[in-house]
Design a protein around this motif. Structure first.
Motif, PDB file in Angstrom:
ATOM      1  N   GLN A   1       0.801  -1.215   0.000  1.00  0.00           N
ATOM      2  CA  GLN A   1       0.000   0.000   0.000  1.00  0.00           C
ATOM      3  C   GLN A   1       0.840   1.274   0.000  1.00  0.00           C
ATOM      4  O   GLN A   1       0.386   2.316  -0.474  1.00  0.00           O
ATOM      5  CB  GLN A   1      -0.935   0.000   1.219  1.00  0.00           C
ATOM      6  N   THR A   2       2.048   1.222   0.530  1.00  0.00           N
ATOM      7  CA  THR A   2       2.842   2.450   0.700  1.00  0.00           C
ATOM      8  C   THR A   2       4.061   2.541  -0.207  1.00  0.00           C
ATOM      9  O   THR A   2       4.662   3.616  -0.312  1.00  0.00           O
ATOM     10  CB  THR A   2       3.312   2.572   2.159  1.00  0.00           C
ATOM     11  N   VAL A   3       4.450   1.463  -0.863  1.00  0.00           N
ATOM     12  CA  VAL A   3       5.728   1.466  -1.577  1.00  0.00           C
ATOM     13  C   VAL A   3       5.744   2.480  -2.729  1.00  0.00           C
ATOM     14  O   VAL A   3       6.762   3.142  -2.969  1.00  0.00           O
ATOM     15  CB  VAL A   3       6.086   0.046  -2.083  1.00  0.00           C
ATOM     16  N   ALA A   4       4.623   2.650  -3.435  1.00  0.00           N
ATOM     17  CA  ALA A   4       4.597   3.608  -4.544  1.00  0.00           C
ATOM     18  C   ALA A   4       4.741   5.037  -4.021  1.00  0.00           C
ATOM     19  O   ALA A   4       5.459   5.860  -4.606  1.00  0.00           O
ATOM     20  CB  ALA A   4       3.305   3.457  -5.339  1.00  0.00           C
ATOM     21  N   THR A   5       4.062   5.336  -2.903  1.00  0.00           N
ATOM     22  CA  THR A   5       4.174   6.664  -2.297  1.00  0.00           C
ATOM     23  C   THR A   5       5.603   6.923  -1.839  1.00  0.00           C
ATOM     24  O   THR A   5       6.157   8.012  -2.045  1.00  0.00           O
ATOM     25  CB  THR A   5       3.216   6.777  -1.095  1.00  0.00           C
ATOM     26  N   THR A   6       6.223   5.903  -1.241  1.00  0.00           N
ATOM     27  CA  THR A   6       7.600   6.046  -0.769  1.00  0.00           C
ATOM     28  C   THR A   6       8.568   6.182  -1.934  1.00  0.00           C
ATOM     29  O   THR A   6       9.527   6.960  -1.879  1.00  0.00           O
ATOM     30  CB  THR A   6       7.987   4.837   0.093  1.00  0.00           C
ATOM     31  N   LEU A   7       8.303   5.467  -3.030  1.00  0.00           N
ATOM     32  CA  LEU A   7       9.155   5.572  -4.222  1.00  0.00           C
ATOM     33  C   LEU A   7       9.088   6.976  -4.811  1.00  0.00           C
ATOM     34  O   LEU A   7      10.111   7.545  -5.216  1.00  0.00           O
ATOM     35  CB  LEU A   7       8.733   4.528  -5.250  1.00  0.00           C
ATOM     36  N   ALA A   8       7.886   7.545  -4.878  1.00  0.00           N
ATOM     37  CA  ALA A   8       7.744   8.912  -5.388  1.00  0.00           C
ATOM     38  C   ALA A   8       8.511   9.891  -4.503  1.00  0.00           C
ATOM     39  O   ALA A   8       9.198  10.795  -4.997  1.00  0.00           O
ATOM     40  CB  ALA A   8       6.266   9.294  -5.447  1.00  0.00           C
TER      41      ALA A   8
ATOM     42  N   ASP B   1      -0.671   8.252  -8.143  1.00  0.00           N
ATOM     43  CA  ASP B   1       0.051   9.501  -7.875  1.00  0.00           C
ATOM     44  C   ASP B   1       1.475   9.434  -8.433  1.00  0.00           C
ATOM     45  O   ASP B   1       1.990  10.422  -8.973  1.00  0.00           O
ATOM     46  CB  ASP B   1       0.087   9.765  -6.368  1.00  0.00           C
ATOM     47  N   LEU B   2       2.112   8.273  -8.275  1.00  0.00           N
ATOM     48  CA  LEU B   2       3.471   8.091  -8.791  1.00  0.00           C
ATOM     49  C   LEU B   2       3.495   8.264 -10.318  1.00  0.00           C
ATOM     50  O   LEU B   2       4.384   8.927 -10.864  1.00  0.00           O
ATOM     51  CB  LEU B   2       3.985   6.704  -8.414  1.00  0.00           C
ATOM     52  N   LYS B   3       2.522   7.687 -10.993  1.00  0.00           N
ATOM     53  CA  LYS B   3       2.443   7.761 -12.455  1.00  0.00           C
ATOM     54  C   LYS B   3       2.268   9.205 -12.918  1.00  0.00           C
ATOM     55  O   LYS B   3       2.816   9.612 -13.953  1.00  0.00           O
ATOM     56  CB  LYS B   3       1.284   6.893 -12.937  1.00  0.00           C
ATOM     57  N   ARG B   4       1.512   9.985 -12.121  1.00  0.00           N
ATOM     58  CA  ARG B   4       1.235  11.367 -12.505  1.00  0.00           C
ATOM     59  C   ARG B   4       2.412  12.298 -12.190  1.00  0.00           C
ATOM     60  O   ARG B   4       2.750  13.181 -12.987  1.00  0.00           O
ATOM     61  CB  ARG B   4      -0.016  11.859 -11.771  1.00  0.00           C
ATOM     62  N   THR B   5       3.045  12.092 -11.024  1.00  0.00           N
ATOM     63  CA  THR B   5       4.074  13.042 -10.563  1.00  0.00           C
ATOM     64  C   THR B   5       5.493  12.645 -10.948  1.00  0.00           C
ATOM     65  O   THR B   5       6.351  13.516 -11.122  1.00  0.00           O
ATOM     66  CB  THR B   5       3.993  13.203  -9.039  1.00  0.00           C
ATOM     67  N   CYS B   6       5.765  11.346 -11.046  1.00  0.00           N
ATOM     68  CA  CYS B   6       7.130  10.891 -11.330  1.00  0.00           C
ATOM     69  C   CYS B   6       7.119   9.798 -12.401  1.00  0.00           C
ATOM     70  O   CYS B   6       7.554   8.664 -12.146  1.00  0.00           O
ATOM     71  CB  CYS B   6       7.799  10.352 -10.060  1.00  0.00           C
ATOM     72  N   PRO B   7       6.643  10.098 -13.588  1.00  0.00           N
ATOM     73  CA  PRO B   7       6.538   9.037 -14.608  1.00  0.00           C
ATOM     74  C   PRO B   7       7.883   8.441 -14.996  1.00  0.00           C
ATOM     75  O   PRO B   7       7.961   7.257 -15.344  1.00  0.00           O
ATOM     76  CB  PRO B   7       5.884   9.764 -15.798  1.00  0.00           C
ATOM     77  N   SER B   8       8.953   9.212 -14.905  1.00  0.00           N
ATOM     78  CA  SER B   8      10.256   8.703 -15.340  1.00  0.00           C
ATOM     79  C   SER B   8      10.742   7.554 -14.473  1.00  0.00           C
ATOM     80  O   SER B   8      11.465   6.668 -14.946  1.00  0.00           O
ATOM     81  CB  SER B   8      11.290   9.840 -15.327  1.00  0.00           C
ATOM     82  N   VAL B   9      10.350   7.549 -13.198  1.00  0.00           N
ATOM     83  CA  VAL B   9      10.842   6.505 -12.308  1.00  0.00           C
ATOM     84  C   VAL B   9      10.245   5.148 -12.677  1.00  0.00           C
ATOM     85  O   VAL B   9      10.822   4.098 -12.380  1.00  0.00           O
ATOM     86  CB  VAL B   9      10.536   6.856 -10.837  1.00  0.00           C
TER      87      VAL B   9
END
Length: 363
Positions: A299-306, A341-349
């Motif tokens: 649940q949190t890994v994508a938020t933490t990755l961003a 959120d990750l896809k929208r804010t940090c697509p390059s990652v």
């Protein structure tokens, strides 16, 4: 003529402790999988300070809230007793043979055999199971996991009073520098700058901030407009987060957050990481990265990755990507709000994630 007699009296309170280390090796770690939440295995009984103790290991966590984690506890086994002790629960990296501290209480606290305080720590989320099982973590090798507990137990306290010579009383105490500076921050004595954060006023000392943070040094002593100001407004930060930042600056340690729930605790760690990055507090930033990296879940890994990508936390970023790819969690992660959120804010990652996943599938 009055004759005077002089004497010197003194008393001494003596506290003695005993230290011990117990190593609990779990051979056949994978065979413990599937035993279920709240099920545990325990070490042999070991004695430190005249009291019996053991280590409890829950492969699938203690309680539903910790089902994605392992839970590890130190337990006081001796009946009808109360004892003060400090402890450090560690996991051994097999490549080096060195233990890595995961949770500790360095201040001696009370263990009471008649209530839940006989267990430590209070948290069930000792370490995320996926992070533990990553090959890169180094904690599991040849299907073996080793848990180590370093324990210090108060065994004797006594008071003595007698007539002594002055030189016999000289005793050098441990450093209390961090406590002194923490008290200075708390009381605000001699402060020469006030920060306004979210409408709240927080007093501090310019010279201490400048000594610890190059950003504060530039703000308070450089060419910036705050150089001569006694009041500085801090935008885009919560008051409690700024207080946590100052606590680390003054004491070199994170503030006590035991009263927070697990979710609130990790959210505060994320906010403190952002604050540490903003004010160039590198050690504080790494400490926050370490905490977040050891407690990842779907649940949190994508938020933490961003967060890691936005604040140049390369080590934390690598841990997040490895968690997603090596544990085959991609479908579960994609379904979370954090991924959107990750896809929208940090697509390059995401390119790094998919490249890593592609390599993993070819192995």
């Amino acid at each position: 003529m009055v004759s005077k007699k002089k004497k010197t009296t003194a008393s001494r309170h003596t506290t003695e402790s005993e230290e011990g280390t117990h190593s609990f090796e779990i051979v056949g770690y994978s065979l413990q999988k599937g035993i279920g939440v709240d099920e545990f295995i325990e070490s042999a009984t070991f004695a430190v300070g005249g009291y019996d103790w053991c280590i409890r290991f829950y492969p699938h966590g203690k309680g539903d809230g910790a089902k994605d984690y392992i839970s590890v506890y130190l337990e006081l086994l001796t009946k009808n007793c109360a004892v003060r002790a400090a402890y450090d629960l560690r996991l051994v990296k097999h490549a080096t043979g060195l233990p890595m501290s995961v949770y500790s209480e360095t201040t001696h606290r009370m263990f009471n055999s008649d209530d839940s305080s006989k267990f430590a720590p209070h948290y069930a989320t000792f370490m995320n199971r996926s992070h533990l099982e990553m090959e890169a973590s180094g904690y599991i090798k040849d299907d073996r996991l080793t848990i180590e507990c370093f324990l210090t137990v108060i065994v004797k306290e006594s008071m003595a009073s007698n007539t002594v010579k002055a030189h016999e009383l000289i005793n050098v105490p441990p450093s209390d520098l961090s406590e002194n500076f923490g008290e200075l921050l708390e009381k605000g004595e001699g402060s020469d700058v006030t920060f306004v954060v979210g409408g709240e006023k927080i007093a501090a000392h310019k010279i201490i901030l400048a000594a610890r943070s190059s950003v504060f040094k530039a703000e308070l002593y450089g060419q910036m407009k705050e150089k001569r100001a006694r009041r500085v407004t801090v935008e885009d930060m919560q008051p409690d987060v700024f207080r946590g930042l100052l606590h680390f600056i003054y004491t070199d340690s994170l503030p006590d957050m035991d009263v927070l729930s697990d979710d609130d605790y990790y959210e505060m760690i994320r906010l403190l990481l952002v604050a540490a990055d903003r004010y160039a507090m590198d050690r504080m930033k790494l400490q926050c990265e370490s905490i977040l990296g050891e407690h990842l879940d779907v649940q949190t890994v994508a938020t933490t990755l961003a967060l890691a990508d936005q604040h140049n936390c390369n080590g934390l970023k690598d841990v997040c990507i490895e968690f997603i790819t090596n544990q085959n969690k991609m479908d579960d992660v994609v379904a979370t709000e954090g991924y959107a959120d990750l896809k929208r804010t940090c697509p390059s990652v995401l390119v790094d994630v998919f490249e890593k996943a592609s390599k993993f599938r070819r192995i």
